[in-house]
Design a protein around this motif. Structure first.
Motif, PDB file in Angstrom:
ATOM      1  N   LYS A 171     -88.190  38.620 -84.883  1.00  0.00           N
ATOM      2  CA  LYS A 171     -89.527  38.350 -85.436  1.00  0.00           C
ATOM      3  C   LYS A 171     -90.424  39.583 -85.495  1.00  0.00           C
ATOM      4  O   LYS A 171     -91.199  39.737 -86.438  1.00  0.00           O
ATOM      5  N   TRP A 233     -85.471  28.045 -85.158  1.00  0.00           N
ATOM      6  CA  TRP A 233     -84.902  29.384 -85.145  1.00  0.00           C
ATOM      7  C   TRP A 233     -83.556  29.308 -84.456  1.00  0.00           C
ATOM      8  O   TRP A 233     -83.451  28.814 -83.328  1.00  0.00           O
ATOM      9  N   MET A 238     -84.120  31.106 -89.728  1.00  0.00           N
ATOM     10  CA  MET A 238     -85.244  30.189 -89.617  1.00  0.00           C
ATOM     11  C   MET A 238     -85.211  29.143 -90.723  1.00  0.00           C
ATOM     12  O   MET A 238     -85.018  29.470 -91.893  1.00  0.00           O
TER      13      MET A 238
END
Length: 258
Positions: A171, A233, A238
């Motif tokens: 991320k 996730w 995702m």
């Protein structure tokens, strides 16, 4: 063995006769994150209660609900103390990375400081999807886990003397601030968390009193459920699904048992 100790072990799937060592804390934190969700359903349902050890045991360990930072880290702190660790709670201020400033509603984050071998570590199981999943030393050293990289830096701010920084796996490409906290001002009694709960439940700038939010770790990442979406996730992939109320209730029961 106390009721809290036995019930906590049962909730996260840890044998009653298994000793908890500093080296096994990573396993305890991973099991806790996968079992006890970070969620605000009591705030949304306006069904808050006084924060006491007895009420936390009833909510999280008997009724098997989740909670917010002041609940999750409080019950974990009690469990750590029961198992021979030197641990205290302290308060912090969460950083809003989008706005590039600390939240203005006050020191509403509760975390744990654990002392082991003359070194102090940050331990946190109440920071949503941002959990270090390992003790993080207050030395600036980077700790890596399945959830990313974490470090605690000595930084004097108006909110305390240390800052947690993180770089979440899949991320974040750069370090970002999680929260500032004050190691010099431990919480003397868990009932201090009632003030925090009141702010989170009533303040107009609180992000937890408007829509339901639940999240917990999985083997490959995490799940996040709100009243309008379900996000998964899994090893860096995702998927996000828009949902209606019926689907929300279905997912709430399936993944969070509520």
């Amino acid at each position: 063995m106390s009721e809290l100790n036995a019930l906590f072990r049962k909730r996260i799937g840890l044998p009653e006769d298994e000793p908890i060592t500093f080296e096994s804390l990573e396993r305890v934190l991973e099991k806790t994150a996968q079992t006890i969700p970070f969620e605000n359903l009591c705030i949304i349902g306006k069904k808050t209660y006084d924060i006491t050890s007895e009420n936390l045991v009833d909510k999280i360990l008997v009724r098997k609900e989740g909670g917010l930072c002041y609940e999750l880290n409080s019950i974990l702190c009690f469990f750590l103390i029961e198992n021979g660790f030197e641990a205290v709670l302290t308060r912090g201020v969460v950083y809003n990375n989008e706005a590039q400033k600390y939240l203005t509603i006050g020191r509403t984050h509760v975390t744990i400081l654990l002392t082991h071998g003359e070194q102090t570590y940050l331990v946190d199981t109440g920071f949503g999807g941002n959990l270090p999943l390992k003790p993080v030393p207050l030395t600036g050293e980077t700790v890596s886990s399945a959830n990313g990289d974490f470090r605690v830096k000595k930084v004097d701010t108006e909110h305390g003397d240390y800052v947690l920084e993180m770089k979440l796996r899949y991320k974040d490409t750069d370090w970002r601030i999680g929260y500032a906290f004050d190691s010099r001002k431990p919480i003397s009694d868990v009932t201090e968390c009632n003030e925090i709960q009141k702010i989170i439940a009533e303040h107009e700038e609180s992000s937890f009193n408007k829509h339901p939010l639940l999240t917990k770790r999985t083997n490959g990442g995490n799940l996040t459920l709100t009243d309008s979406s379900f996000t998964q996730w899994d090893h860096g992939n995702m998927t996000k699904e828009k949902i209606d109320n019926a689907r929300y209730n279905e997912l709430l029961l399936k993944h969070f048992g509520q």
